[in-house]
Scaffold this motif. Structure first.
Motif, PDB file in Angstrom:
ATOM      1  N   ARG A 122       0.826  -1.211   0.000  1.00 54.54           N
ATOM      2  CA  ARG A 122       0.000   0.000   0.000  1.00 54.54           C
ATOM      3  C   ARG A 122       0.862   1.264   0.000  1.00 54.54           C
ATOM      4  N   LYS A 175      -6.619   3.315  -5.242  1.00 53.72           N
ATOM      5  CA  LYS A 175      -8.068   3.539  -5.388  1.00 53.72           C
ATOM      6  C   LYS A 175      -8.589   3.125  -6.762  1.00 53.72           C
ATOM      7  N   ASN A 176      -8.025   2.064  -7.290  1.00 54.17           N
ATOM      8  CA  ASN A 176      -8.495   1.502  -8.563  1.00 54.17           C
ATOM      9  C   ASN A 176      -9.340   0.273  -8.249  1.00 54.17           C
ATOM     10  N   MET A 177     -10.616   0.485  -7.964  1.00 50.05           N
ATOM     11  CA  MET A 177     -11.481  -0.575  -7.465  1.00 50.05           C
ATOM     12  C   MET A 177     -11.880  -1.586  -8.536  1.00 50.05           C
ATOM     13  N   GLU A 213       0.954   4.191  -2.865  1.00 52.43           N
ATOM     14  CA  GLU A 213       0.788   5.605  -2.519  1.00 52.43           C
ATOM     15  C   GLU A 213       2.038   6.431  -2.814  1.00 52.43           C
ATOM     16  N   LYS A 247     -15.183   4.651  -7.756  1.00 56.32           N
ATOM     17  CA  LYS A 247     -14.175   5.628  -7.344  1.00 56.32           C
ATOM     18  C   LYS A 247     -13.335   5.998  -8.551  1.00 56.32           C
ATOM     19  N   ASN A 248     -12.995   7.287  -8.649  1.00 54.26           N
ATOM     20  CA  ASN A 248     -12.105   7.767  -9.695  1.00 54.26           C
ATOM     21  C   ASN A 248     -12.546   7.317 -11.087  1.00 54.26           C
ATOM     22  N   PHE A 288      -5.856  -1.095  -4.158  1.00 50.49           N
ATOM     23  CA  PHE A 288      -6.644  -0.472  -3.101  1.00 50.49           C
ATOM     24  C   PHE A 288      -5.979   0.834  -2.676  1.00 50.49           C
TER      25      PHE A 288
END
Length: 465
Positions: free
Chosen positions: A83, A310-312, A87, A449-450, A307
């Protein structure tokens, strides 16, 4: 950042191709690792006898505690690191790695002290009879002296996968496995060291690969940096690692308690022979189900990275494919065990009583194995997402909440057969729990998301699985 492409591709490469590239090396590595455990047992069974297998089986809960610590550090650290990489926080990822190494050193010292002080009383507490106590000590003592190598290699294997380098992670499992297979006959038969020789061969194999792994991190081939000033315990980081790794620890620790309960009930309602047969069946379980664990391990860095990014959509697709593959694997295992269980038992023993009894027990234990895939993928999913509560529930459910109580209760009504019957019942109950949690948390996977939209067909397909 070094080896940037290793982590970048977790967010860009097509999911089926990416999952194959990460899972297949993990599957091969897990398969080879399980294979050396099988070979270990074969050599011990033929070279020393079924009592020696029983001794190793009785000592196995201690080995599982060692693996539990490694799993907590490795899986927890891998989740946090993947993660952080997603990020773009590379320096934080390096600090996580340093904290894990520091804790590994402390745990290793504690394990070595325990080998000289409390080993024999603990084995007696686990139910060791005079017949198998010596075998259990001969196997466990050398393993505990080499605990650093086990903890270091198992923990770093997960971390290496978290940066997308599945091929090298595979090699870190293959190298000690091959070395162990080579060294086993030398120490067991050539040097006539019996069970102790098997343990020494394992320690030397893990020590050898530890050197290879250390070179990997120091040579700049990793996305992570290994600096001396990072090797210290950072309490906030350790807290996060433990929170995510706790389910993995709990699962392995529950497995240790499960083994203690099973061995105790087998001795109470059966005898040392049944403990030895169970030891053989344990190796068959590891060998047949390890590939499924490889799929889960290949899935985790993709889930954790996406995750964090934020690419769900990619996260959802990864989970759906992972479920389909693991379910297919467990169905194949189920069909093989039901059709030819004696083939598996004949690998370990030529004793017809062992083969006949073991075949019956094997069929009972594997009668609901086709349900396990959902449990494994869902547990790995929540670990990768950094959702410790759900992961902890799933990790504990099969062994601690269901299996252990069933193992302790059923033999009073069905004798030694009650131990084997506990497994399929626990598998069914754990499956129901996993499906319930996945359905309850479905909004995590389908939330838009996004701009990553999904279609209704995909959602319906996933929920149906």
């Amino acid at each position: 950042m070094k080896q940037q492409s290793n982590s970048d591709r977790l967010g860009t490469e097509p999911i089926p191709k990416l999952l194959r590239s990460l899972s297949i090396p993990a599957m091969i590595g897990m398969f080879v690792m399980a294979f050396y455990n099988v070979v270990d047992t074969i050599f011990i069974s033929y070279g020393v006898g079924i009592d020696a297998v029983a001794g190793v089986t009785l000592a196995f809960p201690i080995m599982m505690i060692m693996m539990a610590v490694s799993a907590a550090l490795g899986i927890g650290g891998a989740s946090v690191i993947s993660r952080r990489l997603g990020e773009r926080k590379e320096e934080d990822a390096d600090r996580v790695f340093g904290t894990i190494l520091a804790v590994t050193g402390i745990i290793s010292i504690i394990g070595m002290v325990a080998a000289f002080t409390i080993l024999e009383p603990v084995l007696r507490l686990f139910g060791a009879t005079p017949t198998i106590l010596e075998h259990a000590i001969d196997y466990t003592f050398p393993m505990m002296l080499g605990i650093f190598f086990f903890t270091f290699t198992f923990a770093t294997n997960s971390i290496i996968r978290s940066e997308g380098n599945a091929k090298f992670a595979m090699m870190t499992m293959i190298i000690p496995s091959v070395l162990n297979i080579i060294l086993d006959p030398i120490f067991i038969f050539g040097l006539d060291m019996g069970v102790k020789g098997a343990a020494i061969a394992t320690v030397l194999s893990q020590a050898s690969v530890s050197i290879v792994i250390l070179y990997y991190f120091l040579s700049g081939k990793s996305s992570l940096n290994l600096f001396k000033h990072h090797i210290k315990i950072d309490l906030p980081i350790l807290k996060e690692v433990i929170a995510v790794g706790l389910p993995a620890f709990a699962q392995q620790a529950a497995g240790s308690l499960m083994m203690i309960a099973i061995n105790s009930m087998l001795i109470t309602f059966g005898n040392d022979f049944h403990v030895g047969v169970f030891g053989i069946i344990q190796r068959i379980i590891m060998f047949t189900l390890m590939p499924m664990m490889g799929v889960m391990q290949g899935m985790q860095p993709i889930v954790g990275y996406n995750f964090g990014a934020k690419n769900m959509t990619r996260l959802r697709d990864t989970v759906a494919i992972g479920l389909k593959v693991t379910i297919a694997m467990t169905v194949i295992v189920f069909l093989l065990i039901m059709a030819v269980p004696h083939w598996f038992m004949m690998i370990f023993s030529s004793d017809q009583v062992v083969i006949n009894e073991g075949s019956t027990f094997l069929r009972i234990m594997f009668s609901a194995v086709f349900l396990i895939g959902v449990q494994v993928v869902s547990g790995g999913l929540y670990q990768a997402l950094g959702k410790p509560k759900q992961a902890l529930i799933l990790s504990l459910s099969r062994q601690l909440l269901f299996l252990i109580p069933l193992v302790l209760i059923l033999p009073h009504y069905f004798g030694v057969y009650g131990v084997w019957m506990a497994f399929p019942i626990a598998d069914f109950l754990s499956f129901l729990l996993a499906v319930t949690l996945l359905y309850r948390d479905r909004e995590i996977f389908f939330h838009k998301k996004n701009g990553n939209h999904h279609n209704d067909d995909n959602e319906e397909s996933f929920v149906a699985i």
